[in-house]
Design an enzyme around this catalytic site. Structure first.
Site, PDB file in Angstrom:
ATOM      1  N   LYS A 251      -1.584  -8.263  -2.385  1.00 26.88           N
ATOM      2  CA  LYS A 251      -0.149  -8.386  -2.074  1.00 26.88           C
ATOM      3  C   LYS A 251       0.225  -9.860  -2.010  1.00 26.88           C
ATOM      4  O   LYS A 251      -0.349 -10.625  -1.244  1.00 26.88           O
ATOM      5  CB  LYS A 251       0.157  -7.702  -0.736  1.00 26.88           C
ATOM      6  CG  LYS A 251       1.597  -7.929  -0.227  1.00 26.88           C
ATOM      7  CD  LYS A 251       1.877  -7.189   1.088  1.00 26.88           C
ATOM      8  CE  LYS A 251       3.242  -7.560   1.665  1.00 26.88           C
ATOM      9  NZ  LYS A 251       3.522  -6.919   2.972  1.00 26.88           N
ATOM     10  N   ASP A 256       8.296 -12.966   3.634  1.00 30.18           N
ATOM     11  CA  ASP A 256       8.858 -11.648   3.931  1.00 30.18           C
ATOM     12  C   ASP A 256       9.867 -11.758   5.066  1.00 30.18           C
ATOM     13  O   ASP A 256       9.501 -11.782   6.243  1.00 30.18           O
ATOM     14  CB  ASP A 256       7.722 -10.680   4.308  1.00 30.18           C
ATOM     15  CG  ASP A 256       8.230  -9.272   4.614  1.00 30.18           C
ATOM     16  OD1 ASP A 256       9.413  -8.991   4.338  1.00 30.18           O
ATOM     17  OD2 ASP A 256       7.422  -8.465   5.125  1.00 30.18           O
ATOM     18  N   LYS A 263      14.068  -8.909   9.564  1.00 31.90           N
ATOM     19  CA  LYS A 263      13.172  -8.998  10.718  1.00 31.90           C
ATOM     20  C   LYS A 263      13.818  -9.825  11.832  1.00 31.90           C
ATOM     21  O   LYS A 263      14.668 -10.672  11.548  1.00 31.90           O
ATOM     22  CB  LYS A 263      11.873  -9.701  10.315  1.00 31.90           C
ATOM     23  CG  LYS A 263      10.953  -8.886   9.438  1.00 31.90           C
ATOM     24  CD  LYS A 263       9.705  -9.673   9.094  1.00 31.90           C
ATOM     25  CE  LYS A 263       8.770  -8.859   8.219  1.00 31.90           C
ATOM     26  NZ  LYS A 263       8.165  -7.706   8.887  1.00 31.90           N
ATOM     27  N   ASP A 274       2.303 -13.578   4.239  1.00 25.66           N
ATOM     28  CA  ASP A 274       2.353 -12.237   3.660  1.00 25.66           C
ATOM     29  C   ASP A 274       1.775 -12.190   2.239  1.00 25.66           C
ATOM     30  O   ASP A 274       1.843 -11.167   1.581  1.00 25.66           O
ATOM     31  CB  ASP A 274       3.795 -11.721   3.692  1.00 25.66           C
ATOM     32  CG  ASP A 274       3.872 -10.216   3.879  1.00 25.66           C
ATOM     33  OD1 ASP A 274       2.849  -9.617   4.279  1.00 25.66           O
ATOM     34  OD2 ASP A 274       4.942  -9.645   3.621  1.00 25.66           O
ATOM     35  N   ASP A 333      12.085  -3.630   4.527  1.00 30.78           N
ATOM     36  CA  ASP A 333      10.960  -4.395   5.069  1.00 30.78           C
ATOM     37  C   ASP A 333       9.611  -3.747   4.729  1.00 30.78           C
ATOM     38  O   ASP A 333       8.566  -4.352   4.928  1.00 30.78           O
ATOM     39  CB  ASP A 333      11.126  -4.531   6.588  1.00 30.78           C
ATOM     40  CG  ASP A 333      10.263  -5.632   7.169  1.00 30.78           C
ATOM     41  OD1 ASP A 333       9.684  -6.409   6.378  1.00 30.78           O
ATOM     42  OD2 ASP A 333      10.161  -5.716   8.416  1.00 30.78           O
ATOM     43  N   GLU A 335       8.223  -3.546   1.967  1.00 35.33           N
ATOM     44  CA  GLU A 335       8.281  -4.017   0.584  1.00 35.33           C
ATOM     45  C   GLU A 335       6.896  -4.126  -0.046  1.00 35.33           C
ATOM     46  O   GLU A 335       6.770  -4.060  -1.271  1.00 35.33           O
ATOM     47  CB  GLU A 335       8.997  -5.370   0.513  1.00 35.33           C
ATOM     48  CG  GLU A 335       8.130  -6.615   0.783  1.00 35.33           C
ATOM     49  CD  GLU A 335       7.512  -6.659   2.166  1.00 35.33           C
ATOM     50  OE1 GLU A 335       8.024  -5.966   3.069  1.00 35.33           O
ATOM     51  OE2 GLU A 335       6.511  -7.380   2.372  1.00 35.33           O
ATOM     52  N   ARG A 337       4.307  -2.150  -0.125  1.00 36.31           N
ATOM     53  CA  ARG A 337       3.914  -0.947  -0.865  1.00 36.31           C
ATOM     54  C   ARG A 337       4.727  -0.814  -2.155  1.00 36.31           C
ATOM     55  O   ARG A 337       4.260  -0.228  -3.121  1.00 36.31           O
ATOM     56  CB  ARG A 337       4.058   0.287   0.051  1.00 36.31           C
ATOM     57  CG  ARG A 337       5.455   0.526   0.536  1.00 36.31           C
ATOM     58  CD  ARG A 337       5.511   1.459   1.761  1.00 36.31           C
ATOM     59  NE  ARG A 337       5.195   0.753   3.005  1.00 36.31           N
ATOM     60  CZ  ARG A 337       5.182   1.328   4.191  1.00 36.31           C
ATOM     61  NH1 ARG A 337       5.416   2.623   4.320  1.00 36.31           N
ATOM     62  NH2 ARG A 337       4.893   0.625   5.272  1.00 36.31           N
TER      63      ARG A 337
HETATM   64  N1  BES Z   1       4.364  -7.918   6.024  1.00 37.24           N
HETATM   65  C1  BES Z   1       4.768  -6.877   6.890  1.00 37.24           C
HETATM   66  C2  BES Z   1       3.619  -6.388   7.764  1.00 37.24           C
HETATM   67  C3  BES Z   1       3.189  -7.287   8.886  1.00 37.24           C
HETATM   68  C4  BES Z   1       3.903  -7.320  10.057  1.00 37.24           C
HETATM   69  C5  BES Z   1       2.036  -8.013   8.771  1.00 37.24           C
HETATM   70  C6  BES Z   1       3.473  -8.120  11.093  1.00 37.24           C
HETATM   71  C7  BES Z   1       1.596  -8.800   9.810  1.00 37.24           C
HETATM   72  C8  BES Z   1       2.316  -8.854  10.973  1.00 37.24           C
HETATM   73  C9  BES Z   1       5.285  -5.689   6.100  1.00 37.24           C
HETATM   74  O1  BES Z   1       5.951  -6.004   4.936  1.00 37.24           O
HETATM   75  C10 BES Z   1       6.257  -4.989   6.984  1.00 37.24           C
HETATM   76  O2  BES Z   1       7.247  -5.571   7.292  1.00 37.24           O
HETATM   77  N2  BES Z   1       5.924  -3.769   7.370  1.00 37.24           N
HETATM   78  C11 BES Z   1       6.754  -3.018   8.239  1.00 37.24           C
HETATM   79  C12 BES Z   1       6.768  -1.599   7.758  1.00 37.24           C
HETATM   80  C13 BES Z   1       7.782  -0.754   8.449  1.00 37.24           C
HETATM   81  C14 BES Z   1       9.175  -1.175   8.052  1.00 37.24           C
HETATM   82  C15 BES Z   1       7.532   0.676   8.087  1.00 37.24           C
HETATM   83  C16 BES Z   1       6.162  -3.119   9.648  1.00 37.24           C
HETATM   84  O3  BES Z   1       4.946  -3.071   9.778  1.00 37.24           O
HETATM   85  O4  BES Z   1       6.935  -3.266  10.573  1.00 37.24           O
HETATM   86 ZN    ZN Z   2       5.417  -7.769   4.028  1.00 32.47          ZN
HETATM   87 MN    MN Z   3       8.012  -6.393   5.245  1.00 37.67          MN
END
Ligand code: BES
Ligand code: ZN
Ligand code: MN
Length: 517
Positions: A251, A256, A263, A274, A333, A335, A337
């Site tokens: 990835k 992000d 966020k 990220d 968010d 994104e 996947r």
């Molecule tokens: N890059 C983030 C995941 C992340 C969050 C990694 C905090 C490290 C620390 C990912 O893109 C994301 O934002 N995931 C969301 C998914 C949710 C919207 C289902 C998350 O984990 O909040």
């Molecule tokens: Zn992310």
């Molecule tokens: Mn995200």
């Protein structure tokens, strides 16, 4: 960092010039009257050098020793974890005097795993990030001589550890760079530079090529940013062309923000990390180029920013992935996947032996496993076990999490084939279930590295994980090559190999990026 491995007796180590000599002492008995051996035995006897790993005793210009400073350091039982503790303590203590040359000596017998652990810990303790400092204080340590009683049986482990360090440090460098110094374009240029290594090739695709491939999901995430996306295809060919490659998919979200599902502001800076999945792929290729093992590896990096904008994806939008499956984007968010699913579909063309994706995918995985172990998902027990084992031996551990179909229920929607998020519960698993829909046709594993790719606190920064795990997995695979395919299969494989064109959105860029061969 420059590591050297030398066969040196206690007497020879005493004569060896360096700014600091670190003597690693385990709890097994030590005898002899050469060099520092009597001093070590006496210190142990008096209790001044307890067996507890990390306990230190420092000496300044001890008589009969050529090194300026000597640090006696306990490595406890001599197992990898204790060696790591002992070396981190000793090298951190030694750092104060800004040594340029260090000798790391094992006072007793050492096995390959302990040697590796010591080298990785020495590198970790002395790593410094300098790229965006105006007056950088670079790492003073230039050379580490590892002194052992017999270097020959340790040579292979030594080479692997040195290459692993180089890979980890490349991954750290790109992870630590802020978003404005690590755009998709710059990240792809870093990948293209790896093609100067033997047996490594790199192709970089841009927006036009990605549209043409039908990667509608990846392209949709990139739409919100003025930075153009990049899709990197790295190849390392260490074995016969007919041998199916392992495909690594990293990835590469260089920042992000969450997009329209933005966020919260606090700690959003951390989303510069990220792209650590992508950075781990770069690190692995760096090490492969150095070690030249007999495996074939493909590295795929979908890279873009996730930004809010008038052109950005909106919650509720339905997009069409390269696989043909339509996706309702309920949360912009989620994104990672969305870019990975198209890369997984692309991976199919390599007829891979296995596909492993590596992603800072979910906050839920951080909640589940913290910063100790990566989340591992795979429907394939053999592949999962191989990755678990590789993680243990690399001290870069992971933990298997489930993929029961019930976890996928929440991804159902009335408006597309699948939604990109389910409820809050089991978020790391539902993300993996989403990816699994795009990985039906090959052996697949997913590593969620959200908790382990970087750490906070005083030593805030990239960890370089899971370069060690991935590399150990690939080196294990090189030792046990898969059964050869039939000539017909390999002919089919060769003719169907991916034929992609290099990106062209500016003449200057075109020169910087390697053309496909
Ligand atoms: N890059 C983030 C995941 C992340 C969050 C990694 C905090 C490290 C620390 C990912 O893109 C994301 O934002 N995931 C969301 C998914 C949710 C919207 C289902 C998350 O984990 O909040
Ligand atoms: Zn992310
Ligand atoms: Mn995200």
């Amino acid at each position: 960092m420059d590591f050297q491995l030398k066969t040196l007796t206690h007497a020879q180590v005493a004569d060896h010039k360096s700014d600091v000599l670190v003597v690693l002492i385990s709890s097994t008995p030590i005898s002899g009257d050469e060099g520092l051996a009597p001093t070590i035995a006496a210190a142990r006897k008096s209790g001044d050098l307890a067996d507890k790993p990390g306990k230190l005793l420092s000496l300044y210009r001890p008589p009969g020793v050529a090194a300026v400073r000597v640090l006696l350091a306990s490595i406890g039982d001599g197992m990898t974890a204790a060696v790591r503790t002992g070396v981190l303590a000793a090298v951190n203590a030694a750092k104060g005097s800004n040594p340029k040359r260090m000798t790391l000596m094992f006072a007793q017998d050492v096995d390959p795993a302990a040697l590796r652990s010591a080298m990785l810990a020495a590198a970790e303790a002395t790593y410094v990030y300098t790229s965006t400092k105006s007056k950088p204080e670079p790492r003073s340590l230039r050379q580490v001589t590892v002194a052992v009683a017999d270097a020959n049986p340790l040579r292979e482990a030594f080479e692997q550890a040195a290459a692993t360090v180089a890979g980890i440090e490349l991954a750290k460098e790109w992870g630590n760079r802020p978003g404005n110094y690590c755009t998709p374009t710059l990240l792809a240029e870093a990948a293209a530079e790896l093609a100067s290594l033997p047996r490594v090739r790199c192709e970089v695709l841009g927006p036009k090529e990605v549209d043409k491939l039908g990667m509608g999901s990846f392209a949709a995430v990139a739409k919100g940013s003025s930075e153009p996306l990049r899709f990197v295809v790295l190849r390392y060919q260490g074995a016969a062309k007919s041998q199916a490659p392992v495909v690594l998919v990293g990835k590469g979200i260089t920042f992000d923000t969450g997009g329209i599902s933005i966020k919260p502001a606090s700690e959003m800076d951390e989303m510069k990390w990220d792209m650590c999945g992508a950075a781990s792929v770069l690190g692995v290729f760096r090490a492969l180029g150095e070690l030249q093992p007999s495996v074939n590896v493909v590295g795929l990096i979908p890279s873009c920013e996730n930004m809010p904008d008038g052109k950005a994806l909106k919650p509720g939008d339905v997009i069409t992935s390269m696989s043909g499956q339509t996706i309702e984007v309920l949360n912009t968010d989620a994104e990672g996947r969305l870019i990975l699913c198209d890369a997984l579909t692309y991976a199919k063309r390599f007829e891979p032996a296995a596909v492993i994706d590596i992603a800072t995918l979910t906050g839920a995985c951080v909640v589940a496993l913290g910063g100790v172990r990566s989340g591992l998902f795979s429907p394939d027990d053999e592949l999962a076990d191989a990755l678990l084992k590789a993680g243990e031996s690399a001290q870069d551990r992971c933990w298997r999490l489930p993929l029961d179909d019930e976890y996928g229920e929440g991804l159902k929607t009335n408006f597309a084939d699948v939604a990109n998020v389910a409820g809050r519960a089991g978020g790391a698993v539902t993300a993996a279930k989403f990816l699994q829909r795009f990985a039906g046709e090959f052996r697949w594993a997913h590593l969620d590295i959200a908790g382990v790719a970087w750490k906070g606190g005083a030593g805030k920064g990239s960890t370089g994980r899971p370069v060690g795990l991935l590399l150990n997995y690939l080196l294990d695979a090189a030792r046990v090559p898969p059964p050869a395919s039939t000539p017909a299969e390999s002919a089919a494989r060769t003719s169907r190999r991916g034929a992609a064109k290099t990106v062209s959105d500016s003449p200057a860029r075109k020169r910087a990026v390697r053309q496909p061969r």
